[in-house]
Design a protein around this motif. Structure first.
Motif, PDB file in Angstrom:
ATOM      1  N   LEU A 123       0.737  -1.381  -0.217  1.00 34.85           N
ATOM      2  CA  LEU A 123       0.044  -0.102   0.088  1.00 34.85           C
ATOM      3  C   LEU A 123       0.909   1.201  -0.035  1.00 34.85           C
ATOM      4  CD1 LEU A 123      -2.866  -1.162   2.480  1.00 34.85           C
ATOM      5  CD2 LEU A 123      -3.025  -0.896   0.125  1.00 34.85           C
ATOM      6  N   ALA A 124       1.970   1.198   0.718  1.00 34.78           N
ATOM      7  CA  ALA A 124       2.725   2.377   0.674  1.00 34.78           C
ATOM      8  C   ALA A 124       3.581   2.787  -0.607  1.00 34.78           C
ATOM      9  CB  ALA A 124       3.975   2.116   1.942  1.00 34.78           C
ATOM     10  N   LEU A 125       3.860   1.573  -1.399  1.00 34.48           N
ATOM     11  CA  LEU A 125       4.419   1.830  -2.579  1.00 34.48           C
ATOM     12  C   LEU A 125       3.454   2.354  -3.528  1.00 34.48           C
ATOM     13  CD1 LEU A 125       6.490  -1.644  -3.155  1.00 34.48           C
ATOM     14  CD2 LEU A 125       7.259   0.711  -2.869  1.00 34.48           C
ATOM     15  N   GLU A 126       2.276   1.690  -3.464  1.00 35.79           N
ATOM     16  CA  GLU A 126       1.310   2.431  -4.423  1.00 35.79           C
ATOM     17  C   GLU A 126       0.881   3.961  -4.088  1.00 35.79           C
ATOM     18  OE1 GLU A 126      -3.446   1.427  -5.684  1.00 35.79           O
ATOM     19  OE2 GLU A 126      -2.840   0.364  -4.050  1.00 35.79           O
ATOM     20  N   ARG A 127       0.669   4.202  -2.898  1.00 40.27           N
ATOM     21  CA  ARG A 127       0.512   5.491  -2.233  1.00 40.27           C
ATOM     22  C   ARG A 127       1.746   6.319  -2.789  1.00 40.27           C
ATOM     23  NH1 ARG A 127       0.362   4.083   3.047  1.00 40.27           N
ATOM     24  NH2 ARG A 127      -1.712   3.344   2.790  1.00 40.27           N
ATOM     25  N   SER A 128       3.112   6.043  -2.852  1.00 42.87           N
ATOM     26  CA  SER A 128       3.995   6.719  -3.170  1.00 42.87           C
ATOM     27  C   SER A 128       4.257   6.805  -4.902  1.00 42.87           C
ATOM     28  CB  SER A 128       5.449   6.306  -2.784  1.00 42.87           C
ATOM     29  OG  SER A 128       5.731   4.934  -3.077  1.00 42.87           O
ATOM     30  N   ARG A 129       3.181   6.289  -5.592  1.00 42.51           N
ATOM     31  CA  ARG A 129       3.402   6.104  -7.091  1.00 42.51           C
ATOM     32  C   ARG A 129       4.514   5.310  -7.593  1.00 42.51           C
ATOM     33  NH1 ARG A 129      -1.787   7.397  -7.956  1.00 42.51           N
ATOM     34  NH2 ARG A 129      -2.267   9.561  -7.075  1.00 42.51           N
ATOM     35  N   ALA A 130       4.687   4.323  -7.049  1.00 45.57           N
ATOM     36  CA  ALA A 130       5.887   3.362  -7.484  1.00 45.57           C
ATOM     37  C   ALA A 130       5.527   2.644  -8.691  1.00 45.57           C
ATOM     38  CB  ALA A 130       6.066   2.221  -6.192  1.00 45.57           C
ATOM     39  N   SER A 131       6.575   2.177  -9.443  1.00 43.79           N
ATOM     40  CA  SER A 131       6.181   1.498 -10.842  1.00 43.79           C
ATOM     41  C   SER A 131       5.448  -0.016 -10.543  1.00 43.79           C
ATOM     42  CB  SER A 131       7.438   1.290 -11.554  1.00 43.79           C
ATOM     43  OG  SER A 131       8.257   0.567 -10.708  1.00 43.79           O
ATOM     44  N   GLU A 132       4.856  -0.105 -11.515  1.00 40.03           N
ATOM     45  CA  GLU A 132       4.240  -1.890 -11.501  1.00 40.03           C
ATOM     46  C   GLU A 132       5.524  -2.643 -11.249  1.00 40.03           C
ATOM     47  OE1 GLU A 132       1.912  -4.880 -11.589  1.00 40.03           O
ATOM     48  OE2 GLU A 132       1.806  -3.077 -11.086  1.00 40.03           O
ATOM     49  N   LYS A 133       6.541  -2.450 -11.930  1.00 37.40           N
ATOM     50  CA  LYS A 133       7.694  -3.329 -11.620  1.00 37.40           C
ATOM     51  C   LYS A 133       7.977  -3.492 -10.257  1.00 37.40           C
ATOM     52  CE  LYS A 133      12.358  -4.412 -13.553  1.00 37.40           C
ATOM     53  NZ  LYS A 133      13.261  -4.091 -14.243  1.00 37.40           N
ATOM     54  N   GLU A 134       8.305  -2.391  -9.878  1.00 37.94           N
ATOM     55  CA  GLU A 134       8.692  -2.649  -8.533  1.00 37.94           C
ATOM     56  C   GLU A 134       7.603  -3.142  -7.173  1.00 37.94           C
ATOM     57  OE1 GLU A 134      10.377   0.467  -4.646  1.00 37.94           O
ATOM     58  OE2 GLU A 134       9.601   1.374  -6.432  1.00 37.94           O
ATOM     59  N   ILE A 135       6.342  -2.749  -7.364  1.00 36.23           N
ATOM     60  CA  ILE A 135       5.240  -3.446  -6.743  1.00 36.23           C
ATOM     61  C   ILE A 135       5.133  -4.887  -6.737  1.00 36.23           C
ATOM     62  CG2 ILE A 135       2.823  -3.491  -6.415  1.00 36.23           C
ATOM     63  CD1 ILE A 135       2.602  -0.588  -6.945  1.00 36.23           C
ATOM     64  N   SER A 136       5.215  -5.077  -8.205  1.00 29.24           N
ATOM     65  CA  SER A 136       5.141  -6.608  -8.647  1.00 29.24           C
ATOM     66  C   SER A 136       6.183  -7.503  -7.979  1.00 29.24           C
ATOM     67  CB  SER A 136       5.143  -6.814 -10.304  1.00 29.24           C
ATOM     68  OG  SER A 136       5.153  -8.169 -10.555  1.00 29.24           O
ATOM     69  N   GLY A 137       7.636  -6.906  -8.065  1.00 27.97           N
ATOM     70  CA  GLY A 137       8.796  -7.620  -7.409  1.00 27.97           C
ATOM     71  C   GLY A 137       8.633  -7.704  -5.704  1.00 27.97           C
ATOM     72  N   VAL A 138       7.883  -6.852  -5.192  1.00 26.80           N
ATOM     73  CA  VAL A 138       7.774  -7.054  -3.738  1.00 26.80           C
ATOM     74  C   VAL A 138       6.675  -7.936  -3.580  1.00 26.80           C
ATOM     75  CG1 VAL A 138       6.989  -5.724  -1.601  1.00 26.80           C
ATOM     76  CG2 VAL A 138       8.291  -4.527  -3.091  1.00 26.80           C
ATOM     77  N   PHE A 139       5.614  -7.978  -4.321  1.00 30.72           N
ATOM     78  CA  PHE A 139       4.515  -9.032  -4.073  1.00 30.72           C
ATOM     79  C   PHE A 139       5.260 -10.501  -4.214  1.00 30.72           C
ATOM     80  CE2 PHE A 139       1.083 -11.620  -6.306  1.00 30.72           C
ATOM     81  CZ  PHE A 139       0.565 -11.925  -4.936  1.00 30.72           C
TER      82      PHE A 139
END
Length: 839
Positions: A370-386
């Motif tokens: 949620l913090a990554l989405e809130r900070s407008r992180a890239s889809e690649k970064e969010i996918s990697g964390v998931f």
């Protein structure tokens, strides 16, 4: 240094071997030879230990302590390359402690001097200061930069700019450290003071600019609550005197100090004094880890009330350094940052460290996404964390489910509310995530509401985002294959079709599921639901068809449930009946178990002809079945009564039931149902004198009733035991009273007849359970006992209320008739049978 000595040995192995060889050849029995043999044995032992640790780490790289032992051993043996790799491998899984980073940097710096080595060491310090807040590590980093960086050492403009940048970063990270932050400030001032000395006297403009820079650092430090703030104030006044200002350097007076500086200093002193007590509490060394953590939490509560987020964050970092694997602390820290701090990079850095220290906490990963989405992180970064989060092992399936749903939520929001600067996402990512979640969770969440909600969400998105009705129906069909016995799954599928206006499809689903077996009243509910559906949406022909299918099904279900309902009614009635009759009913219940477990198909086969003849025929069959059942129950009661009375008579003759007198006995109530004799014996171990312990148990189930008697050797020990009244045992506060056989009647007549009771062995652990005939509830009938064991209650004592069975025996005193052996001839089984049938 030990590391340097080991490295020297590795660089010159031939010289060492040659000298040792010559010595051994000349005098094999010399002390040098013995030392060589000892060294050889040590090396062999270290090699074996090294192989063991390598094997352990290859199988379980997530084990923390083998990493530490492996690094220590490699450092001792001087295996430089292996040591570097071992440290990298450990840091890939765990954050390293500040001490480990310091040791690693010093080892690398000691190997050689040069630009390449300086770059390696600088990167190590940069990595180290990001893991934990450590003043010593920052000081080592700053000293290393000033000493070994050529540009800084030569005072070039680039070098000075780089050093100042690192000092400012250090102040941002640790300058508010109340206890040790002054070290960073003082190092910064010393660096700027050294630069002042390098400026030529003729360059007055540059000199004045540098003086103002140093003065500014003093002013900034004097506005921060630090423990040695007073000594800093005196140092500032002395420095101003050196610059030619007229001040009393040895006085604490603020005269001559600029007003804004004096005001900031006084405020900082007040803040520091308010924190002194908390600093003393967290710096104690003779307290437990739990107490120390609690002291940190109290300190944090105070800082939050003060309202300075920077101060709160630094204190959180100090607490994290002390307790790096505390789940609650990381959760509290990240929750505070999400609520108050809006700097995305800082929050992201904290979540990275939180999930590395506590990777098995699902809530941290959810908040991280949620913090990554809130900070407008890239889809690649969010996918990697998931994907990284799914590699962890969580304690509950709900944590996995929450993680999957958070990922789907993020994808849904990105598709619906995409910005022009962001890439447009494909719905296939959502479908893949749902499919992965279903495959992963279905075996464990079968027939659960969680799995139902997951598929309902999936189906809704297939319709709204995927615009694929076939795929939405496929989601429900896949759920029915997994949880087809869930009524809610069929209802959800039907509700979707009705909402879309697909009446024929909904009717088709009803026809598939109306004859299925659902828990509870689910089978009847789906039948009635079909009838309501046809009333609202169907034609007369559709309604007639539904009635034709549903009514026989409802009759079948009613006939199937009839024996169960009658047994349930009988069971509720048995609670008010004689215990012997209740036991007979339970025996009969076991005999009908196979009949009760027949499937609806078998009942349908048995009752096909009766359904054709009408409901009256069914009633006749039920009546006949009830008459047969009643006759069999009477027969079973007689047989059961025979066996019970025979056992009681046998016990009375053989002396199997032991008689106790309560001359020196404690009555225990409110006892934990899991407590046994050993627990009570330990509870009274400080009192002593325990002779026997008897826990009262239910005569049929054998379970503890929460009551017990404890016999003591004398009144002194009994009195000491009564003093333990209201003390805790296994989480319950015991009530302890004396069980006195002597009581006064109403009206002043004294009853001194001896009070006795009989017990029999019961329970798996060999504990005794008292059979006290006078402990009966209101409205219940006591079981009939043989005449040889019969006892008459005192007519003058009346017990009222629903909980008389909880009253100690000293309150419920009875008159007992002593029966001598041979006073009455025991009755035979036939005589008891006749008496029973007569009754």
């Amino acid at each position: 240094m030990e590391m340097e000595d080991n490295q020297t040995q590795i660089q010159n192995p031939e010289d060492i071997d040659a000298s040792n060889g010559d010595t051994i050849a000349q005098n094999p029995k010399s002390p040098v030879s013995s030392d060589s043999d000892a060294d050889s044995e040590d090396e062999s032992q270290q090699t074996d230990e090294l192989k063991t640790l390598e094997a352990e780490l290859s199988t379980n790289p997530s084990n923390y302590y083998p990493h530490v032992q492996y690094i220590k051993l490699l450092r001792k043996m001087g295996e430089i390359e292996k040591l570097r790799q071992a440290r990298e491998n450990m840091n890939a899984v765990f954050p390293l402690t500040p001490a480990m980073w310091q040791e690693w940097a010093k080892d690398e710096a000691s190997l050689s001097i040069g630009a390449e080595v300086f770059s390696v060491v600088e990167k190590l310090y940069e990595r180290g200061v990001l893991d934990y807040l450590s003043i010593p590590l920052w000081c080592d980093y700053l000293n290393y930069i000033q000493e070994y960086n050529p540009s800084v050492r030569e005072c070039s403009s680039d070098g000075i700019s780089k050093a100042r940048n690192i000092f400012e970063r250090a102040l941002t990270a640790a300058g508010l450290h109340v206890a040790e932050g002054h070290k960073i400030w003082e190092s910064y001032r010393e660096f700027e003071q050294a630069l002042l000395c390098t400026i030529e006297e003729a360059d007055t403009k540059a000199k004045e600019l540098q003086v103002q820079r140093i003065r500014g650092i003093f002013h900034r430090q004097l506005s921060v609550p630090l423990l040695n703030l007073r000594s800093t104030f005196l140092a500032y006044k002395a420095w101003e005197v050196e610059q030619g200002n007229v001040l009393d350097a040895e006085s604490n007076d603020i005269d001559g100090i600029p007003s804004h500086v004096a005001s900031a200093y006084q405020k900082a002193m007040e803040m520091c004094n308010a924190r002194v007590q908390h600093e003393e509490q967290i710096s104690k060394e003779d307290i437990s880890e739990i107490e120390k953590l609690q002291n940190f939490m109290n300190y944090l509560k105070f800082e939050k009330s003060a309202g300075d987020p920077a101060q709160v964050q630094v204190l959180y970092e100090r607490a994290i350094t002390e307790f790096p694997i505390s789940n609650d602390l990381w959760l509290d820290y990240t929750r505070y940052l999400d609520r108050t701090l809006k700097v995305g990079n800082v929050v992201r850095d904290v979540y990275i460290r939180a999930t590395r220290n506590c990777p098995c906490v699902g809530e941290l990963w959810v908040r991280y996404l949620l913090a990554l989405e809130r900070s407008r992180a890239s889809e690649k970064e969010i996918s990697g964390v998931f994907e990284k989060s799914l590699q962890c092992t969580f304690s509950t399936l709900e944590e996995y489910l929450d993680l999957f749903l958070t990922r789907v939520d993020s994808l849904r929001r990105r598709i619906l509310f995409v910005n022009e600067a962001e890439d447009v996402l494909d719905y296939s990512k959502i479908r893949e995530t749902f499919q992965f979640a279903s495959d992963y969770l279905s075996p464990q969440l079968k027939n659960s509401d969680a799995l139902l909600h997951l598929h309902a969400y999936w189906s809704r998105l297939e319709l709204n985002l995927g615009n694929d009705l076939v795929a939405a129906r496929g989601v429900w069909e896949s759920l029915l294959k997994i949880s087809g016995s869930m009524l809610e799954a069929w209802q959800g599928y039907i509700a979707m079709e009705i909402e879309l206006g697909h009446i024929k499809e909904a009717r088709s689903i009803y026809r598939r599921c109306y004859c299925k077996r659902f828990p509870g009243t689910g089978s009847e509910d789906i039948c009635h639901s079909w009838l309501r559906f046809e009333r609202e949406f169907g034609t007369l022909e559709d309604f007639d068809y539904a009635v034709q299918k549903v009514i026989p099904r409802l009759e079948e279900l009613q006939l199937y449930r009839m024996p169960r309902e009658s047994k349930a009614f009988a069971a509720s009635t048995d609670e008010k009946e004689d215990p012997i009759k209740k036991n007979v009913r339970e025996k009969r219940k076991e005999g009908l178990e196979s009949t009760d477990e027949q499937s609806p198909a078998k009942w349908q086969k048995q009752t096909t002809q009766s359904q054709k003849k009408g409901c009256e025929k069914n009633k006749d069959q039920a009546q006949i079945l009830a008459e047969v059942t009643e006759k069999e129950e009477v027969k079973a009661k007689v047989e059961k009564t025979d066996s019970i009375h025979e056992k009681q008579l046998q016990d009375s003759y053989t002396g199997r039931n032991k008689v106790y007198t309560d001359q020196c006995t404690a009555f225990i109530s409110n006892l934990n149902l899991k407590a046994n004799c050993e627990d009570l014996h330990k509870f009274f171990s400080d009192v002593g004198g325990v002779i026997s312990i008897r826990i009262l148990r239910d005569k049929f189930s054998g379970k503890s009733r929460g009551l017990a008697y404890v016999d003591f050797s004398d009144d002194e020990h009994l009195a000491a035991a009564i003093l333990k009244n209201k003390q805790m045992l296994l989480g319950k506060k015991l009530s302890i009273a004396r069980s006195d056989p002597k009581q006064n009647k109403k009206g002043g007549h004294n009853v001194s007849k001896q009070h006795t009771h009989t017990t029999g062995m019961s329970g798996n652990d060999g504990e005794s359970a008292s059979k006290v005939s006078n402990e009966t509830s209101k409205g219940s009938k006591a079981p009939e006992l043989p005449n040889s064991a019969a006892r008459k209650q005192d007519d003058n004592i009346q017990l009222k209320g629903k909980s008389t069975f909880l009253v100690p025996r000293n309150v419920m005193t009875n008159k007992h008739k002593s029966v001598e052996e041979g006073d009455e001839k025991p009755k035979s089984n036939d005589e008891f049978r006749k008496l029973f049938i007569k009754d």
